[in-house]
Scaffold this motif. Sequence first.
Motif, PDB file in Angstrom:
ATOM      1  N   SER A  28     -21.723 -39.012 -24.240  1.00 13.16           N
ATOM      2  CA  SER A  28     -21.611 -38.705 -22.448  1.00 13.16           C
ATOM      3  C   SER A  28     -19.725 -39.049 -21.466  1.00 13.16           C
ATOM      4  CB  SER A  28     -22.509 -39.798 -21.372  1.00 13.16           C
ATOM      5  OG  SER A  28     -22.323 -40.744 -21.797  1.00 13.16           O
ATOM      6  N   LEU A  29     -19.466 -38.959 -21.202  1.00 14.47           N
ATOM      7  CA  LEU A  29     -17.476 -39.358 -21.116  1.00 14.47           C
ATOM      8  C   LEU A  29     -18.378 -41.138 -20.005  1.00 14.47           C
ATOM      9  CD1 LEU A  29     -14.958 -39.373 -20.324  1.00 14.47           C
ATOM     10  CD2 LEU A  29     -15.485 -38.087 -18.044  1.00 14.47           C
ATOM     11  N   ALA A  30     -17.687 -42.278 -20.405  1.00 13.83           N
ATOM     12  CA  ALA A  30     -17.436 -43.182 -19.761  1.00 13.83           C
ATOM     13  C   ALA A  30     -16.916 -43.103 -18.096  1.00 13.83           C
ATOM     14  CB  ALA A  30     -16.859 -44.336 -20.450  1.00 13.83           C
ATOM     15  N   GLY A  31     -17.623 -43.804 -17.416  1.00 14.09           N
ATOM     16  CA  GLY A  31     -17.200 -43.065 -15.262  1.00 14.09           C
ATOM     17  C   GLY A  31     -15.770 -43.539 -15.086  1.00 14.09           C
ATOM     18  N   GLU A  32     -15.589 -44.745 -15.622  1.00 14.98           N
ATOM     19  CA  GLU A  32     -13.873 -45.007 -15.612  1.00 14.98           C
ATOM     20  C   GLU A  32     -12.799 -43.961 -16.264  1.00 14.98           C
ATOM     21  OE1 GLU A  32     -14.681 -47.328 -19.332  1.00 14.98           O
ATOM     22  OE2 GLU A  32     -15.875 -47.300 -16.947  1.00 14.98           O
ATOM     23  N   SER A  33     -13.401 -43.022 -16.966  1.00 18.47           N
ATOM     24  CA  SER A  33     -12.835 -42.032 -17.810  1.00 18.47           C
ATOM     25  C   SER A  33     -12.845 -40.493 -16.824  1.00 18.47           C
ATOM     26  CB  SER A  33     -13.214 -41.704 -19.092  1.00 18.47           C
ATOM     27  OG  SER A  33     -13.096 -43.120 -19.599  1.00 18.47           O
ATOM     28  N   SER A  34     -14.073 -41.042 -16.342  1.00 21.85           N
ATOM     29  CA  SER A  34     -13.867 -39.742 -15.067  1.00 21.85           C
ATOM     30  C   SER A  34     -12.948 -38.875 -14.419  1.00 21.85           C
ATOM     31  CB  SER A  34     -15.387 -39.836 -13.972  1.00 21.85           C
ATOM     32  OG  SER A  34     -15.993 -38.401 -13.668  1.00 21.85           O
ATOM     33  N   ASN A  35     -12.255 -39.827 -13.471  1.00 24.39           N
ATOM     34  CA  ASN A  35     -11.235 -38.857 -13.018  1.00 24.39           C
ATOM     35  C   ASN A  35      -9.839 -38.449 -13.724  1.00 24.39           C
ATOM     36  OD1 ASN A  35     -11.734 -39.751 -10.181  1.00 24.39           O
ATOM     37  ND2 ASN A  35     -11.405 -41.459 -10.051  1.00 24.39           N
ATOM     38  N   VAL A  36     -10.069 -39.188 -14.702  1.00 25.76           N
ATOM     39  CA  VAL A  36      -9.010 -38.557 -15.909  1.00 25.76           C
ATOM     40  C   VAL A  36      -9.097 -37.225 -16.153  1.00 25.76           C
ATOM     41  CG1 VAL A  36      -7.412 -38.977 -17.372  1.00 25.76           C
ATOM     42  CG2 VAL A  36      -7.797 -40.934 -16.492  1.00 25.76           C
ATOM     43  N   VAL A  37     -10.200 -37.776 -16.675  1.00 20.81           N
ATOM     44  CA  VAL A  37     -10.610 -36.241 -17.481  1.00 20.81           C
ATOM     45  C   VAL A  37     -10.678 -35.292 -16.414  1.00 20.81           C
ATOM     46  CG1 VAL A  37     -12.502 -34.991 -18.389  1.00 20.81           C
ATOM     47  CG2 VAL A  37     -11.995 -37.633 -18.991  1.00 20.81           C
ATOM     48  N   THR A  38     -11.214 -35.376 -15.486  1.00 22.74           N
ATOM     49  CA  THR A  38     -11.120 -34.055 -14.393  1.00 22.74           C
ATOM     50  C   THR A  38      -9.675 -33.779 -13.934  1.00 22.74           C
ATOM     51  OG1 THR A  38     -13.075 -35.350 -13.422  1.00 22.74           O
ATOM     52  CG2 THR A  38     -12.037 -34.081 -12.251  1.00 22.74           C
ATOM     53  N   LYS A  39      -8.821 -34.771 -13.671  1.00 22.49           N
ATOM     54  CA  LYS A  39      -7.523 -34.552 -13.343  1.00 22.49           C
ATOM     55  C   LYS A  39      -6.854 -33.780 -14.694  1.00 22.49           C
ATOM     56  CE  LYS A  39      -5.958 -37.680 -10.376  1.00 22.49           C
ATOM     57  NZ  LYS A  39      -5.616 -39.386 -10.119  1.00 22.49           N
ATOM     58  N   ALA A  40      -6.983 -34.056 -16.109  1.00 21.26           N
ATOM     59  CA  ALA A  40      -6.953 -33.075 -16.731  1.00 21.26           C
ATOM     60  C   ALA A  40      -7.859 -31.665 -17.303  1.00 21.26           C
ATOM     61  CB  ALA A  40      -6.925 -34.053 -18.573  1.00 21.26           C
ATOM     62  N   VAL A  41      -8.558 -31.485 -17.108  1.00 20.59           N
ATOM     63  CA  VAL A  41      -9.412 -30.473 -16.810  1.00 20.59           C
ATOM     64  C   VAL A  41      -8.688 -29.427 -16.314  1.00 20.59           C
ATOM     65  CG1 VAL A  41     -11.571 -29.239 -16.152  1.00 20.59           C
ATOM     66  CG2 VAL A  41     -11.663 -31.468 -18.028  1.00 20.59           C
ATOM     67  N   ASN A  42      -8.396 -29.858 -14.422  1.00 22.88           N
ATOM     68  CA  ASN A  42      -7.561 -28.933 -13.568  1.00 22.88           C
ATOM     69  C   ASN A  42      -6.874 -28.967 -14.174  1.00 22.88           C
ATOM     70  OD1 ASN A  42     -10.190 -29.344 -12.090  1.00 22.88           O
ATOM     71  ND2 ASN A  42      -8.877 -30.974 -10.651  1.00 22.88           N
ATOM     72  N   SER A  43      -5.533 -29.358 -14.917  1.00 24.81           N
ATOM     73  CA  SER A  43      -4.376 -29.150 -14.932  1.00 24.81           C
ATOM     74  C   SER A  43      -4.387 -28.004 -16.265  1.00 24.81           C
ATOM     75  CB  SER A  43      -3.636 -30.161 -14.865  1.00 24.81           C
ATOM     76  OG  SER A  43      -3.190 -31.065 -14.710  1.00 24.81           O
ATOM     77  N   PHE A  44      -5.601 -27.980 -16.883  1.00 24.79           N
ATOM     78  CA  PHE A  44      -5.151 -27.007 -18.199  1.00 24.79           C
ATOM     79  C   PHE A  44      -5.692 -25.474 -17.751  1.00 24.79           C
ATOM     80  CE2 PHE A  44      -8.300 -24.442 -20.970  1.00 24.79           C
ATOM     81  CZ  PHE A  44      -7.134 -24.852 -22.440  1.00 24.79           C
ATOM     82  N   GLU A  45      -6.725 -26.033 -16.617  1.00 23.48           N
ATOM     83  CA  GLU A  45      -7.034 -24.663 -15.650  1.00 23.48           C
ATOM     84  C   GLU A  45      -5.707 -23.999 -15.893  1.00 23.48           C
ATOM     85  OE1 GLU A  45     -10.585 -25.935 -13.947  1.00 23.48           O
ATOM     86  OE2 GLU A  45     -11.889 -25.377 -15.560  1.00 23.48           O
ATOM     87  N   LYS A  46      -5.253 -24.635 -14.278  1.00 20.58           N
ATOM     88  CA  LYS A  46      -4.151 -24.043 -13.906  1.00 20.58           C
ATOM     89  C   LYS A  46      -3.130 -23.345 -14.548  1.00 20.58           C
ATOM     90  CE  LYS A  46      -4.304 -27.106 -10.029  1.00 20.58           C
ATOM     91  NZ  LYS A  46      -3.655 -28.238  -9.295  1.00 20.58           N
ATOM     92  N   VAL A  47      -2.712 -24.485 -15.927  1.00 17.63           N
ATOM     93  CA  VAL A  47      -2.067 -23.525 -16.832  1.00 17.63           C
ATOM     94  C   VAL A  47      -2.575 -22.569 -17.546  1.00 17.63           C
ATOM     95  CG1 VAL A  47      -0.753 -23.644 -19.206  1.00 17.63           C
ATOM     96  CG2 VAL A  47      -0.667 -25.992 -17.421  1.00 17.63           C
ATOM     97  N   ALA A  48      -3.452 -22.321 -17.851  1.00 15.40           N
ATOM     98  CA  ALA A  48      -4.130 -21.532 -18.153  1.00 15.40           C
ATOM     99  C   ALA A  48      -4.194 -19.939 -17.552  1.00 15.40           C
ATOM    100  CB  ALA A  48      -5.637 -21.185 -18.867  1.00 15.40           C
ATOM    101  N   GLU A  49      -3.818 -20.383 -16.498  1.00 19.38           N
ATOM    102  CA  GLU A  49      -4.149 -18.958 -15.418  1.00 19.38           C
ATOM    103  C   GLU A  49      -3.195 -18.853 -15.395  1.00 19.38           C
ATOM    104  OE1 GLU A  49      -6.379 -16.441 -12.557  1.00 19.38           O
ATOM    105  OE2 GLU A  49      -7.282 -18.074 -13.523  1.00 19.38           O
TER     106      GLU A  49
END
Length: 62
Positions: free
Chosen positions: A37-58
């Motif tokens: 699972s993902l540590a709670g304190e990592s959630s914001n960092v991972v969410t931002k990274a995923v969103n950035s990746f999806e924008k670049v992929a699009e």
Amino acid sequence: MFTQINCPNCQQPIAINVKRLVAGDSFSCKGCSAKVSLAGESSNVVTKAVNSFEKVAEQAKH
């Protein structure tokens, strides 16, 4: 978005849905039943990274 990681215990691949991981879900290894699972304190960092990746992929599609 799906990916896989190796189990930290037995090295078997674990399929992970990244959006569900960020939402707090855990994933089990089919080899040894370890949970990942993902540590709670990592959630914001991972969410931002995923969103950035999806924008670049699009943008790459255009």
